[in-house]
Design a protein around this motif. Sequence first.
Motif, short mmCIF file in Angstrom:
data_model
loop_
_atom_site.label_atom_id
_atom_site.label_comp_id
_atom_site.label_asym_id
_atom_site.label_seq_id
_atom_site.Cartn_x
_atom_site.Cartn_y
_atom_site.Cartn_z
N ASP A 194 0.66 -1.35 0.30
CA ASP A 194 0.20 -0.10 -0.11
C ASP A 194 0.70 1.05 -0.04
O ASP A 194 0.69 2.03 0.67
CB ASP A 194 -1.10 0.13 1.08
N THR A 195 1.82 1.34 -0.76
CA THR A 195 2.68 2.41 -1.06
C THR A 195 3.72 2.73 0.05
O THR A 195 4.47 3.74 0.08
CB THR A 195 2.19 3.52 -1.43
N VAL A 196 3.83 1.83 1.35
CA VAL A 196 4.69 1.94 2.15
C VAL A 196 5.85 1.16 1.86
O VAL A 196 5.71 -0.23 1.90
CB VAL A 196 4.01 1.64 3.66
N LEU A 197 7.19 1.85 1.95
CA LEU A 197 8.17 0.85 1.82
C LEU A 197 8.39 -0.04 2.94
O LEU A 197 8.47 0.48 4.08
CB LEU A 197 9.29 1.82 1.39
N GLN A 198 8.60 -1.33 2.82
CA GLN A 198 8.76 -2.38 3.82
C GLN A 198 10.39 -2.40 4.32
O GLN A 198 11.05 -2.34 3.15
CB GLN A 198 8.31 -3.66 3.29
N ASP A 199 10.48 -2.64 5.28
CA ASP A 199 11.95 -2.83 5.92
C ASP A 199 12.36 -4.19 5.49
O ASP A 199 11.74 -5.17 6.01
CB ASP A 199 12.05 -2.59 7.59
N SER A 200 13.23 -4.48 4.60
CA SER A 200 13.58 -5.61 4.01
C SER A 200 15.10 -5.74 3.74
O SER A 200 15.64 -4.65 3.24
CB SER A 200 12.76 -6.00 3.00
N GLY A 201 15.70 -6.76 3.68
CA GLY A 201 17.14 -6.89 3.42
C GLY A 201 17.14 -6.93 1.88
O GLY A 201 18.14 -6.52 1.21
N SER A 202 15.95 -7.30 1.06
CA SER A 202 16.11 -7.39 -0.36
C SER A 202 16.34 -5.91 -0.97
O SER A 202 16.56 -5.79 -1.98
CB SER A 202 14.65 -7.83 -0.95
N ALA A 203 15.87 -4.87 -0.18
CA ALA A 203 16.31 -3.35 -0.71
C ALA A 203 17.83 -3.16 -0.35
O ALA A 203 18.41 -2.15 -1.28
CB ALA A 203 15.26 -2.61 0.13
N THR A 204 18.42 -3.80 0.38
CA THR A 204 19.75 -3.19 0.62
C THR A 204 20.97 -4.33 0.43
O THR A 204 22.34 -4.08 0.16
CB THR A 204 19.95 -2.69 2.16
N ILE A 205 20.64 -5.57 0.44
CA ILE A 205 21.61 -6.54 0.40
C ILE A 205 21.28 -7.27 -1.09
O ILE A 205 20.51 -7.71 -1.37
CB ILE A 205 21.41 -7.85 1.35
N SER A 206 22.67 -6.86 -1.75
CA SER A 206 22.52 -7.53 -3.15
C SER A 206 22.80 -9.16 -3.14
O SER A 206 23.89 -9.42 -2.48
CB SER A 206 23.52 -6.95 -4.11
N ILE A 207 22.36 -9.60 -4.27
CA ILE A 207 22.52 -10.99 -4.56
C ILE A 207 23.50 -11.14 -5.29
O ILE A 207 23.72 -10.28 -6.28
CB ILE A 207 21.30 -11.73 -4.91
N PRO A 208 24.40 -12.09 -5.18
CA PRO A 208 25.64 -12.29 -6.01
C PRO A 208 25.24 -12.56 -7.58
O PRO A 208 24.37 -13.10 -7.91
CB PRO A 208 26.45 -13.47 -5.43
N ASP A 209 26.13 -12.06 -8.40
CA ASP A 209 26.03 -12.45 -9.71
C ASP A 209 25.87 -13.81 -10.03
O ASP A 209 26.79 -14.56 -9.34
CB ASP A 209 27.08 -11.65 -10.84
N GLY A 210 25.02 -14.27 -10.81
CA GLY A 210 25.10 -15.68 -11.30
C GLY A 210 24.19 -16.57 -10.43
O GLY A 210 24.24 -17.71 -10.30
N LEU A 211 23.76 -16.08 -8.97
CA LEU A 211 22.94 -16.70 -8.20
C LEU A 211 21.55 -16.95 -8.83
O LEU A 211 20.87 -15.94 -9.08
CB LEU A 211 22.75 -16.28 -6.93
N THR A 212 21.18 -18.15 -9.10
CA THR A 212 19.82 -18.30 -9.79
C THR A 212 18.97 -19.33 -8.92
O THR A 212 19.37 -19.78 -8.07
CB THR A 212 20.00 -19.15 -11.33
N LYS A 213 17.70 -19.32 -9.38
CA LYS A 213 16.69 -20.26 -8.79
C LYS A 213 17.21 -21.77 -8.71
O LYS A 213 17.14 -22.56 -7.98
CB LYS A 213 15.28 -20.07 -9.50
N GLY A 214 17.73 -22.11 -10.01
CA GLY A 214 18.50 -23.23 -10.28
C GLY A 214 19.45 -23.61 -9.22
O GLY A 214 19.50 -24.81 -8.87
N ILE A 215 20.43 -22.88 -9.10
CA ILE A 215 21.35 -22.95 -8.16
C ILE A 215 21.06 -23.17 -6.86
O ILE A 215 21.52 -24.05 -6.08
CB ILE A 215 22.49 -22.02 -8.16
N LEU A 216 19.99 -22.37 -6.30
CA LEU A 216 19.56 -22.34 -5.07
C LEU A 216 18.61 -23.78 -4.87
O LEU A 216 18.81 -24.48 -3.70
CB LEU A 216 18.73 -20.70 -4.78
N SER A 217 17.99 -24.08 -5.64
CA SER A 217 17.08 -25.45 -5.77
C SER A 217 18.24 -26.50 -5.42
O SER A 217 18.02 -27.52 -4.56
CB SER A 217 16.55 -25.81 -6.87
#
Length: 128
Positions: A71-94
Amino acid sequence: MADLDNQWSLSNPGRNSLLVWLEPWAEEFVVPPKSTIAMTPARGQALGEIEWTPDHLVVWASAPTVEVFVDTVLQDSGSATISIPDGLTKGILSIVFGGHPAARLGGTPADTYQPRPLWDRIKRRLRL
């Protein structure tokens, strides 16, 4: 909210809350009834893959960071500040976490292993 052209959003028109998981950060966001969740990926990239499960929605982000708004309110989350490494994919995580339900990757159900009762183990050991 930057770069509205790249924003993805979903409204929850129902009477129950909607649970949204954002992977690979393993973050959960609850979208109340009659509310909207919006996600803005960084660097003008596409958000990624979206999957439905019986009780929640899983968003597999491919952008390095994602800002989440309810509802237009920015959520406090790691996803906004912690970058995922290049090459990290759903397949690798699975591959890495797929056999470990405690990691709850993409809603992998918990193992249903039940240890045998002690008496059954004793009888088996004694060959009764």
